[in-house]
Design a protein around this motif. Structure first.
Motif: not given
Lengths: 300, 295
Positions: B24, B117, B148, B72-76, B51, B48-49
């Protein structure tokens, strides 16, 4: 009725040729059914890492024995489990779990286990029956609905309530088990929608509720091209997100009676914690045994 | 070159870190964030990816107030109606507005985790356009993105990387703690520099660059000096001059030399006659059985 029992018995961990009936449920057997796997992963029902996203995958082998392991593991650990059974019926898992010493029906009645029986509910959704609370979870069958938002809402509703109605029963961290994700691809859901769904599950269950998530992805060897809608793509994308990956494969040399295949266990950490190890395994009646390659009892 | 590029001694632009599932690139991204914080620049992260706590851990504690995580991780996608930043909001205007909201006047760094993402929800062409607008916009000095490589077609990866001044490709090295980074850096003058290095990101987010290691799997051990096999033995394998001459004089058994040829051509001195006395049971026929052959 008898025919049903016979049919279900053949879908055992190991194909069973004797037709004895399942013994009545006795006291919960506390013996370790997957002792080597627990020691390899340094986890036990009394002591396990929270917030894990475990990715199970197989290629030309059947990793469902790991699904049965994790189901019984987390039920024994007194966690609240939400099981998305998209490919088999409840009785299938119930029969196998009986052999592993866990009573699924009892867990379901107590509220510890929430089981989505997708196979049973699918005909109703496909034939357009009146939509109930349960069938909103299967919205992906109604085209053109490419989202798995309904399924996510179902999972969230099952696991977000702490302890259910009975306040005396306090369960451990929530666990989501999905068997399996590749079937959704066959049902017309795009890989992107599946990844959005797993993202939301991970964000809420693993990060927010400190629970765990186990998903199975089944791959085919023929899909080696760079298709963005294949299980291979799904597997690659989920590998980025997972914290632990178990890849089950058959032996490259072919079928062996005493060694059913090999498992590559990949701990995705940083630096020294990023480790990959290969073990061979053999599935038997009441569990599976794992050993280092070349040390099978049949060989030594 | 990896250290200079990430420490930002050059004046900004787009840096893309490409990784695969086997290693990674997020550690390198965290190192990049840490360097920007040390330079006292505002860091805005579109996460996004992973927390917030995962990115925030181990960062330089002195300037943590300069670290702005846009969740933008919890609720994108807005499914839970509690979103802070959705993927739909990814546009140059929205991001510029977010960045301008902070009061710090110094240059800002935008970190995107990850572009892969966003690519699932936006057209790659649109993403390139927004990145280009952000680069030219002026509100943001440096944009650092994670991509990625193994999740996209090569064409998409290349077109996004075409925008970048620096592309760092990280790959795992077999069974090693360090990883390999191939850096391609395009300077303002147009000169392109490339370098391959081995690195590890330590616990305190410091970068350790290794030289090409000796236990690399591709080590080519090429012996320049020819090793004499007859040395260091308990017995003698060498020849003296006399022995060497004698050895060269020996006629090899199957070599057709002049002496052998003349010996064969000479008739033998009547050696080896065969005398045969036929038995009573023998059917001795004086005739030549091959008489009727017409050769």
């Amino acid at each position: 009725m008898i025919i049903c029992i016979v049919f279900l018995l053949t879908q055992d961990l190991q194909s069973c040729t004797s037709f004895h009936t399942v013994p009545p449920p006795g006291p919960c057997v506390r013996s370790e059914m997957f002792p080597e796997l627990n020691s390899i992963l340094s986890s036990s029902p009394e002591n396990f890492t929270e917030g894990e996203f475990i990715l199970l995958s197989d290629r030309q082998a059947d990793a469902s024995f790991l699904i049965h392991h994790y189901l019984t593991f987390y039920l024994r650990a007194r966690c609240r489990v939400c099981f998305l059974g998209l490919v088999q019926s409840f009785s299938h898992y119930s029969v196998v779990s009986q052999r592993l010493g866990v009573n699924l029906t009892q867990a379901k009645e107590k509220g510890q286990l929430v089981f989505l029986e997708a196979l049973k509910a699918s005909p109703g959704v496909l034939l357009g029956d009146e939509s109930s609370d349960k069938t909103a979870a299967l919205d992906y069958l109604r085209s053109p609905c490419p989202e798995l938002r309904g399924l996510y809402e179902f999972v969230w509703n099952s696991l977000s309530r702490a302890g259910g109605e009975d306040a005396a029963e306090s369960w451990g961290p929530p666990v989501l088990i999905i068997d399996d994700l590749s079937v959704l691809l066959s049902l017309g859901v795009s890989a992107g929608a599946i990844l959005d769904f797993t993202h939301y599950c991970q964000a809420t269950i693993c990060s927010q509720l400190q629970g765990s998530m186990i998903a199975l992805v089944r791959c085919d060897d023929e899909e080696y091209d760079e298709d963005e809608e294949s299980s291979n793509y799904l597997l690659k994308a989920l590998s980025h997100q997972c914290s632990l990956s178990l890849r089950v494969e058959g032996l490259s040399t072919g079928y062996c009676r005493d060694i059913h295949g090999q498992v590559e266990i990949w701990w995705r950490g940083r630096g020294i914690k990023n480790q990959r190890k290969i073990f061979q395994y053999k599935v038997h009646d009441k569990g599976a045994s794992f050993f280092a390659p070349g040390t099978s009892r049949a060989v030594l | 070159m990896l250290t200079e590029v990430l420490q930002g001694s050059d004046s900004g632009g787009i840096v893309i870190i490409r990784d695969t599932s086997s290693y990674s690139g997020r550690d390198l991204l965290k190192y990049c964030i840490n360097c920007a914080l040390k330079r006292e620049e505002d860091v805005h992260v579109l996460g996004f990816e992973v927390p917030e706590q995962e990115l925030r851990s181990e960062l330089d504690s002195n300037n943590k107030h300069l670290f702005h995580f846009h969740n933008a991780y919890s609720d994108p996608l807005g499914w839970r109606k509690q979103s802070s930043f959705t993927v739909e909001q990814f546009s140059a205007e929205n991001i510029t507005r977010l960045v301008r909201e902070t009061k710090h006047a110094k240059a800002s760094v935008l970190v995107i985790d990850s572009l892969s993402w966003i690519e699932r929800h936006h057209n790659p062409v649109a993403i390139c356009q927004q990145l280009h607008k952000l680069k030219k916009g002026g509100a943001i000095r440096t944009i650092c993105c994670l991509l990625h490589m193994d999740l996209h077609q090569q064409g998409i990866v290349e077109s996004i990387c075409h925008l970048a001044n620096t592309v760092i490709t990280v790959t795992a090295v077999n069974n090693a703690l360090y990883a390999e980074a191939k850096t391609t850096h395009r300077k303002k003058s147009g000169k392109v520099m490339q370098e391959e290095e081995f690195f590890t990101v330590m616990e305190n987010l410091s970068l350790s660059i290794e030289k090409r290691p000796s236990q690399s799997g591709h080590a080519q051990v090429h012996s320049d000096a020819k090793v004499d096999p007859a040395s260091n033995l308990t017995f003698n394998l060498r020849l003296s001059e006399v022995e060497r001459e004698a050895k060269e004089k020996v006629a090899l058994p199957f070599v057709f030399s002049q002496e052998k040829k003349s010996a064969l051509l000479k008739k033998g001195q009547g050696s080896g006659r065969i005398i045969y006395e036929p038995d009573a049971n023998d059917d001795f026929d004086e005739e030549d059985p091959d008489d009727d052959l017409d050769i």
